[in-house]
Scaffold this motif. Structure first.
Motif, short mmCIF file in Angstrom:
data_model
loop_
_atom_site.label_atom_id
_atom_site.label_comp_id
_atom_site.label_asym_id
_atom_site.label_seq_id
_atom_site.Cartn_x
_atom_site.Cartn_y
_atom_site.Cartn_z
N LEU A 74 3.76 21.54 14.50
CA LEU A 74 4.41 21.07 13.28
C LEU A 74 3.77 21.74 12.07
O LEU A 74 2.64 22.24 12.14
N ILE A 75 4.51 21.76 10.98
CA ILE A 75 3.97 22.19 9.70
C ILE A 75 3.55 20.93 8.95
O ILE A 75 4.38 20.09 8.61
N GLY A 76 2.26 20.77 8.75
CA GLY A 76 1.74 19.64 8.00
C GLY A 76 1.41 20.07 6.58
O GLY A 76 0.84 21.14 6.37
N VAL A 77 1.79 19.25 5.62
CA VAL A 77 1.55 19.58 4.21
C VAL A 77 0.87 18.40 3.52
O VAL A 77 1.36 17.27 3.58
N SER A 78 -0.25 18.68 2.90
CA SER A 78 -0.94 17.67 2.09
C SER A 78 -0.80 18.04 0.62
O SER A 78 -1.30 19.08 0.18
N VAL A 79 -0.08 17.20 -0.11
CA VAL A 79 0.06 17.39 -1.56
C VAL A 79 -0.90 16.42 -2.23
O VAL A 79 -0.86 15.21 -1.96
N THR A 80 -1.79 16.92 -3.07
CA THR A 80 -2.63 16.06 -3.89
C THR A 80 -2.28 16.33 -5.35
O THR A 80 -1.41 17.15 -5.64
N SER A 138 5.99 17.82 7.99
CA SER A 138 5.50 16.48 7.66
C SER A 138 4.63 16.56 6.42
O SER A 138 3.67 17.34 6.38
N ILE A 139 4.97 15.76 5.41
CA ILE A 139 4.32 15.88 4.11
C ILE A 139 3.74 14.55 3.66
O ILE A 139 4.43 13.52 3.65
N SER A 140 2.47 14.55 3.28
CA SER A 140 1.86 13.38 2.64
C SER A 140 1.71 13.70 1.16
O SER A 140 1.33 14.81 0.78
N VAL A 141 2.02 12.71 0.33
CA VAL A 141 2.03 12.93 -1.12
C VAL A 141 1.56 11.67 -1.83
O VAL A 141 1.89 10.56 -1.41
N PRO A 142 0.76 11.79 -2.88
CA PRO A 142 0.35 10.60 -3.62
C PRO A 142 1.51 10.05 -4.45
O PRO A 142 2.42 10.79 -4.83
N GLY A 143 1.46 8.77 -4.70
CA GLY A 143 2.50 8.15 -5.52
C GLY A 143 3.24 7.07 -4.76
O GLY A 143 2.90 6.71 -3.64
N ILE A 144 4.26 6.56 -5.39
CA ILE A 144 5.09 5.53 -4.78
C ILE A 144 6.22 6.22 -4.02
O ILE A 144 7.03 6.94 -4.60
N VAL A 145 6.24 6.01 -2.70
CA VAL A 145 7.09 6.79 -1.81
C VAL A 145 7.95 5.87 -0.96
O VAL A 145 7.46 4.90 -0.37
N ILE A 151 11.92 9.73 -0.58
CA ILE A 151 11.98 9.87 -2.04
C ILE A 151 10.62 9.52 -2.64
O ILE A 151 10.04 8.49 -2.31
N VAL A 152 10.13 10.38 -3.51
CA VAL A 152 8.93 10.06 -4.30
C VAL A 152 9.42 9.41 -5.59
O VAL A 152 9.95 10.09 -6.48
N TYR A 153 9.26 8.11 -5.69
CA TYR A 153 9.76 7.41 -6.86
C TYR A 153 8.94 7.71 -8.11
O TYR A 153 9.48 7.85 -9.21
N TYR A 154 7.60 7.83 -7.89
CA TYR A 154 6.75 7.97 -9.09
C TYR A 154 5.41 8.59 -8.75
O TYR A 154 4.74 8.17 -7.80
N ASN A 155 5.03 9.61 -9.50
CA ASN A 155 3.67 10.14 -9.51
C ASN A 155 3.41 10.65 -10.92
O ASN A 155 4.06 11.60 -11.37
N SER A 156 2.48 10.00 -11.60
CA SER A 156 2.25 10.31 -13.01
C SER A 156 1.65 11.69 -13.21
O SER A 156 2.03 12.42 -14.13
N GLU A 180 5.61 10.76 3.46
CA GLU A 180 4.87 9.49 3.45
C GLU A 180 3.84 9.50 2.33
O GLU A 180 3.33 10.56 1.94
N ASN A 181 3.54 8.33 1.80
CA ASN A 181 2.45 8.18 0.85
C ASN A 181 1.14 8.62 1.52
O ASN A 181 0.89 8.31 2.69
N ASP A 182 0.30 9.32 0.77
CA ASP A 182 -0.91 9.90 1.37
C ASP A 182 -1.87 8.85 1.93
O ASP A 182 -2.48 9.05 2.98
#
Length: 394
Positions: A74-80, A138-145, A151-156, A180-182
């Motif tokens: 898989l391609i894993g992606v970590s967004v910070t 597969s992507i993990s991302v900070p914020g409200i997910v 959908i990433v609803y919010y990341n300031s 998914e949320n990180d």
């Protein structure tokens, strides 16, 4: 039903392999014919392979089965808030290779960061000649997910509002995508691929570029009504504090994220050239790293100890509140501020044991992340693997 059975059988082989077809049928009370058909499809798909003969129980020796973790990836992606890391990861969540781009050095925000993400994935994929073996992104991302809709609803910090990231990625690469949320991803990874599978109630606290928490209650990730549970960094700790990017005043994140801690370390070391921080950085205080902070604490450097104690008053109090609210079996401490920082972790343990409700912490454990620097990428992988293998948190 056929797909569900296939996933159940695949997970059985992942967890208990080498295992025979007959053992799978007995354990899951599935007909031998269904098992045989599913196994045939899994072998053809390259997900499972035969692993020789097992011990006989009086009849013919059974052929054993195991996962083929290297045949698919898989391609894993970590967004910070500061970096985007793309990785090739096998079916056992082992990382093969990675590439990281710096978000903090780029003035881009919002749509431009989405484009940077797309460009980073595209460049990484272009270097892989066997993409036909990729099962998804597969992507993990900070914020409200919203993990279901992607959908990433919010990341300031990234200036993301209602970003339909799943649709954007799938339309760009024609690969099934998970979002998914990180923090949820990392607590899932600690539960399934780390050292904390035996616990049913976990609190994962991450302190790094941002502050967050992943919460598992009775073997279920706590998400909240719209994916906003676990925004630990946006709990209020100082009514006279500075304004946070979220709009509130005195958020925990403004007090104890790595940028805030580094600024305090720089100020403390600048006024005391005998500080270990000065020698560790050769006087280049702008280059202070978390490892320098940890090294200075290990030798009892007064400047580092002062900053740690100030930080502990906020972070420790926040963790105590979370412990009293959720009564976890284990608290896991991760993030670049904490991982490898034994002095600070020990101080947090002491702080929590002194101040949390004593009945609640009688059997509670506090440990560092078992996944270390790879927690974010393994977290990203665990999102996809949970769906592919259909494993539960029990």
């Amino acid at each position: 039903m056929q797909e569900l059975n296939r996933s159940i059988i695949l997970n059985m082989i992942r967890e208990y392999g080498p295992i025979s077809r007959s053992d799978i049928a007995k354990r899951k009370q599935i007909s031998p014919t269904t098992v045989a058909s599913a196994v045939k499809e899994l072998i053809q798909a390259g997900l499972v392979c035969e692993d020789g003969a097992g011990a006989s129980n009086g009849g013919r020796k059974p052929i054993m089965l195991r996962i083929s973790p290297e045949n698919r990836f898989l391609i894993g992606v970590s967004v910070t808030n500061y970096t985007i890391t793309v990785a090739e990861i096998n079916l056992e969540a082992n990382i093969r290779k990675t590439h990281t781009v710096d978000v903090a050095a780029d003035p881009a925000h919002g749509e431009q960061i989405v484009q940077l993400l797309l460009d980073s994935i595209a460049a990484f994929i272009a270097q892989i000649p066997y993409m036909d073996r990729c099962i998804g992104i597969s992507i993990s991302v900070p914020g409200i997910v919203d993990n279901y809709r992607g959908i990433v609803y919010y990341n300031s910090k990234l200036n993301w509002h209602n970003v339909a990231l799943k649709d954007i990625i799938e339309n760009s690469f024609q690969l099934k995508t998970w979002i998914e949320n990180d923090m949820n991803a990392m607590v899932l990874a600690e539960k399934k691929f780390g050292q904390y599978s035996k616990f049913r109630n976990l609190l994962y606290v991450h302190a790094g570029g941002g502050i967050g928490a992943g919460i598992v209650v009775n073997d279920e990730i706590l998400r909240g009504a719209r994916g906003g549970a676990g925004e630990f960094g946006h709990t209020s700790v100082d009514r006279n504090g500075i304004r946070c990017e979220c709009g509130n005043v005195g958020c925990l994140e403004t007090c104890v994220n790595w940028d805030a801690v580094r600024a305090k370390l720089q100020a403390a070391a600048a006024s005391d050239r005998s500080s270990a921080l000065w020698s560790l950085t050769n006087g280049k205080l702008a280059d202070i790293r978390p490892s320098d902070f940890s090294a200075a604490l290990n030798v009892g450097d007064p400047a580092a100890m002062t900053v740690m104690n100030e930080t502990l008053e906020y972070l420790g109090a926040g963790i105590v509140n979370m412990v009293n609210l959720f009564n976890p079996d284990v608290v896991i401490l991760g993030g670049k501020l904490l991982y490898g920082n034994d002095v600070m972790i020990d101080s947090i343990k002491s702080y929590v044991r002194e101040r949390a409700l004593q009945f609640s912490i009688q059997s509670m454990e506090v440990h560092p992340s078992s996944l270390g620097d790879n927690a974010e990428l393994i977290g990203a992988a665990s999102i996809l693997l949970q769906d592919v293998f259909r494993f539960s948190l029990t």
